[in-house]
Design a protein around this motif. Structure first.
Motif, PDB file in Angstrom:
ATOM      1  N   MET A   1     -10.276 -14.964  -4.620  1.00 50.23           N
ATOM      2  CA  MET A   1      -9.317 -14.611  -5.137  1.00 50.23           C
ATOM      3  C   MET A   1      -8.261 -14.454  -5.522  1.00 50.23           C
ATOM      4  N   ALA A   2      -8.228 -13.230  -6.580  1.00 48.00           N
ATOM      5  CA  ALA A   2      -6.360 -13.944  -7.090  1.00 48.00           C
ATOM      6  C   ALA A   2      -5.689 -13.022  -6.146  1.00 48.00           C
ATOM      7  N   GLU A   3      -4.394 -13.506  -5.917  1.00 49.43           N
ATOM      8  CA  GLU A   3      -2.879 -12.502  -5.182  1.00 49.43           C
ATOM      9  C   GLU A   3      -3.463 -11.227  -5.754  1.00 49.43           C
ATOM     10  N   THR A   4      -3.278 -11.105  -6.704  1.00 50.44           N
ATOM     11  CA  THR A   4      -3.024  -9.850  -7.736  1.00 50.44           C
ATOM     12  C   THR A   4      -4.004  -9.028  -6.732  1.00 50.44           C
ATOM     13  N   GLU A   5      -5.180  -9.155  -6.764  1.00 50.27           N
ATOM     14  CA  GLU A   5      -7.005  -8.564  -6.182  1.00 50.27           C
ATOM     15  C   GLU A   5      -6.422  -8.238  -4.571  1.00 50.27           C
ATOM     16  N   ARG A   6      -6.305  -9.610  -4.169  1.00 51.59           N
ATOM     17  CA  ARG A   6      -6.241  -9.088  -2.532  1.00 51.59           C
ATOM     18  C   ARG A   6      -5.387  -7.923  -2.360  1.00 51.59           C
ATOM     19  N   PHE A   7      -4.137  -7.922  -3.491  1.00 47.28           N
ATOM     20  CA  PHE A   7      -2.636  -6.654  -2.831  1.00 47.28           C
ATOM     21  C   PHE A   7      -3.890  -5.828  -3.228  1.00 47.28           C
ATOM     22  N   SER A   8      -3.978  -5.047  -3.598  1.00 47.06           N
ATOM     23  CA  SER A   8      -5.345  -3.971  -4.035  1.00 47.06           C
ATOM     24  C   SER A   8      -6.217  -3.456  -3.709  1.00 47.06           C
ATOM     25  N   MET A   9      -6.385  -4.270  -2.664  1.00 43.90           N
ATOM     26  CA  MET A   9      -7.388  -3.956  -1.685  1.00 43.90           C
ATOM     27  C   MET A   9      -7.001  -3.597  -0.711  1.00 43.90           C
ATOM     28  N   ARG A  10      -5.315  -3.411  -0.558  1.00 46.41           N
ATOM     29  CA  ARG A  10      -4.983  -2.805   0.235  1.00 46.41           C
ATOM     30  C   ARG A  10      -3.979  -2.027   0.038  1.00 46.41           C
ATOM     31  N   SER A  11      -4.745  -0.388  -0.287  1.00 47.15           N
ATOM     32  CA  SER A  11      -4.240  -0.007  -1.395  1.00 47.15           C
ATOM     33  C   SER A  11      -3.311   1.619  -0.899  1.00 47.15           C
ATOM     34  N   GLU A  12      -2.693   1.168   0.265  1.00 46.13           N
ATOM     35  CA  GLU A  12      -1.782   1.863   0.499  1.00 46.13           C
ATOM     36  C   GLU A  12      -0.073   1.407   0.308  1.00 46.13           C
ATOM     37  N   ILE A  13       0.821   2.476  -0.546  1.00 47.15           N
ATOM     38  CA  ILE A  13       2.180   2.050  -0.275  1.00 47.15           C
ATOM     39  C   ILE A  13       2.543   2.758   0.764  1.00 47.15           C
ATOM     40  N   ARG A  14       3.445   2.089   1.926  1.00 53.33           N
ATOM     41  CA  ARG A  14       4.277   2.999   3.182  1.00 53.33           C
ATOM     42  C   ARG A  14       5.706   3.203   2.772  1.00 53.33           C
ATOM     43  N   VAL A  15       6.157   4.230   3.416  1.00 52.26           N
ATOM     44  CA  VAL A  15       6.737   5.057   2.643  1.00 52.26           C
ATOM     45  C   VAL A  15       8.052   5.736   4.113  1.00 52.26           C
ATOM     46  N   ARG A  16       8.625   4.304   4.717  1.00 45.39           N
ATOM     47  CA  ARG A  16       9.764   5.585   6.001  1.00 45.39           C
ATOM     48  C   ARG A  16      10.825   5.051   5.250  1.00 45.39           C
ATOM     49  N   SER A  17      12.024   6.513   5.959  1.00 43.53           N
ATOM     50  CA  SER A  17      13.113   6.456   5.904  1.00 43.53           C
ATOM     51  C   SER A  17      13.604   5.600   7.000  1.00 43.53           C
ATOM     52  N   LEU A  18      15.158   5.212   6.482  1.00 42.32           N
ATOM     53  CA  LEU A  18      15.993   4.342   7.569  1.00 42.32           C
ATOM     54  C   LEU A  18      16.649   5.120   8.601  1.00 42.32           C
ATOM     55  N   ALA A  19      16.574   4.864   9.691  1.00 45.94           N
ATOM     56  CA  ALA A  19      16.911   5.493  11.187  1.00 45.94           C
ATOM     57  C   ALA A  19      18.355   6.539  10.255  1.00 45.94           C
ATOM     58  N   ALA A  20      19.673   5.179   9.590  1.00 46.47           N
ATOM     59  CA  ALA A  20      20.488   6.270   9.033  1.00 46.47           C
ATOM     60  C   ALA A  20      20.903   5.009   7.939  1.00 46.47           C
ATOM     61  N   PRO A  21      21.504   6.167   6.223  1.00 49.59           N
ATOM     62  CA  PRO A  21      20.823   7.292   6.540  1.00 49.59           C
ATOM     63  C   PRO A  21      19.446   7.732   5.820  1.00 49.59           C
ATOM     64  N   ALA A  22      18.793   8.902   6.667  1.00 52.19           N
ATOM     65  CA  ALA A  22      17.863   9.993   5.818  1.00 52.19           C
ATOM     66  C   ALA A  22      17.634   9.733   4.436  1.00 52.19           C
ATOM     67  N   THR A  23      18.300   9.815   3.635  1.00 49.36           N
ATOM     68  CA  THR A  23      18.536   9.192   2.412  1.00 49.36           C
ATOM     69  C   THR A  23      17.587   7.806   2.129  1.00 49.36           C
ATOM     70  N   ARG A  24      17.914   6.972   2.721  1.00 52.90           N
ATOM     71  CA  ARG A  24      17.787   5.814   2.412  1.00 52.90           C
ATOM     72  C   ARG A  24      16.356   5.550   2.976  1.00 52.90           C
ATOM     73  N   GLY A  25      15.361   4.700   2.289  1.00 56.41           N
ATOM     74  CA  GLY A  25      14.238   4.098   3.103  1.00 56.41           C
ATOM     75  C   GLY A  25      13.613   2.677   2.688  1.00 56.41           C
ATOM     76  N   ARG A  26      12.466   2.127   3.677  1.00 60.64           N
ATOM     77  CA  ARG A  26      11.856   0.741   3.559  1.00 60.64           C
ATOM     78  C   ARG A  26      10.381   1.298   2.399  1.00 60.64           C
ATOM     79  N   LEU A  27      10.397   1.301   1.230  1.00 60.17           N
ATOM     80  CA  LEU A  27       8.523   0.890   1.025  1.00 60.17           C
ATOM     81  C   LEU A  27       7.751  -0.804   0.910  1.00 60.17           C
ATOM     82  N   THR A  28       6.824  -0.581   1.444  1.00 59.39           N
ATOM     83  CA  THR A  28       6.358  -2.091   2.250  1.00 59.39           C
ATOM     84  C   THR A  28       4.941  -1.345   1.097  1.00 59.39           C
ATOM     85  N   PHE A  29       3.996  -2.760   0.196  1.00 58.57           N
ATOM     86  CA  PHE A  29       2.705  -2.678  -0.507  1.00 58.57           C
ATOM     87  C   PHE A  29       2.298  -3.739  -0.414  1.00 58.57           C
ATOM     88  N   GLY A  30       1.949  -4.148   1.113  1.00 55.16           N
ATOM     89  CA  GLY A  30       1.072  -5.734   1.229  1.00 55.16           C
ATOM     90  C   GLY A  30       2.055  -6.155   1.833  1.00 55.16           C
TER      91      GLY A  30
END
Length: 180
Positions: A1-30
């Motif tokens: 299976m191609a890398e693109t297909e493998r990641f698209s099957m995990r079809s959730e992008i997670r966005v979370r704020s950092l402890a401080a400042p709350a205006t910055r965060g981390r986005l995780t996708f695969g």
């Protein structure tokens, strides 16, 4: 299976704020984890029009829009449209087109999609407050490009251009963005 297909099957992008400042965060996708900017007031489940909060929740990626005069069409399996100079988004809770794409000029309060800065050169419309659409619960919540230094947004999620391109290349119509 191609890398693109493998990641698209995990079809959730997670966005979370950092402890401080709350205006910055981390986005995780695969396996991809990148910095992101959030609303000037952080993340909340109680989003209101103009409050600067990024709305917590899970949202579909509806459509990609881009400035063809500034960036190349992104590689993605999501629907894609070119932004035109008369494209706008209604942010007036008293108007029947609230939280909808509009053509400019428009007498109702709105946001221009054709901007002088580069924030909307490439953007994704999120399924925030669309079905059902509740007046005053927030409009024009997009996934777009970040300001230099990841300065806060008005309530959107924003990343660097190269990170946006990587996320879009791995996205498909079933991809969801989970914020919070």
């Amino acid at each position: 299976m191609a890398e693109t297909e493998r990641f698209s099957m995990r079809s959730e992008i997670r966005v979370r704020s950092l402890a401080a400042p709350a205006t910055r965060g981390r986005l995780t996708f695969g396996a991809l984890t990148v910095a992101c900017a959030l609303g000037r007031a952080g993340i909340s489940y109680n989003k209101r029009e103009g409050d600067g909060l990024t709305p917590a929740g899970c949202y579909r990626l509806i459509e990609v829009r881009y400035r063809a005069d500034r960036v190349a069409r992104p590689a993605t399996r999501l629907p894609v449209r070119i932004i035109r100079p008369d494209d706008g988004w209604c942010d007036d809770p008293g108007d029947g087109r609230y939280n909808r794409a509009i053509r400019l000029p428009c007498p109702a309060s709105h946001e221009r999609l054709w901007r002088e800065d580069h924030l909307y050169d490439l953007l994704v419309i999120l399924d925030h407050n669309r079905h059902p659409r509740i007046r005053g619960r927030g409009s024009a919540v997009f996934f777009h490009l970040a300001r230099p230094g990841y300065r806060p947004t008005e309530g959107c999620v924003a990343v660097a251009l190269d990170h946006m391109r990587r996320v879009l290349a791995l996205s498909c119509p079933s991809t969801m963005m989970r914020i919070g």
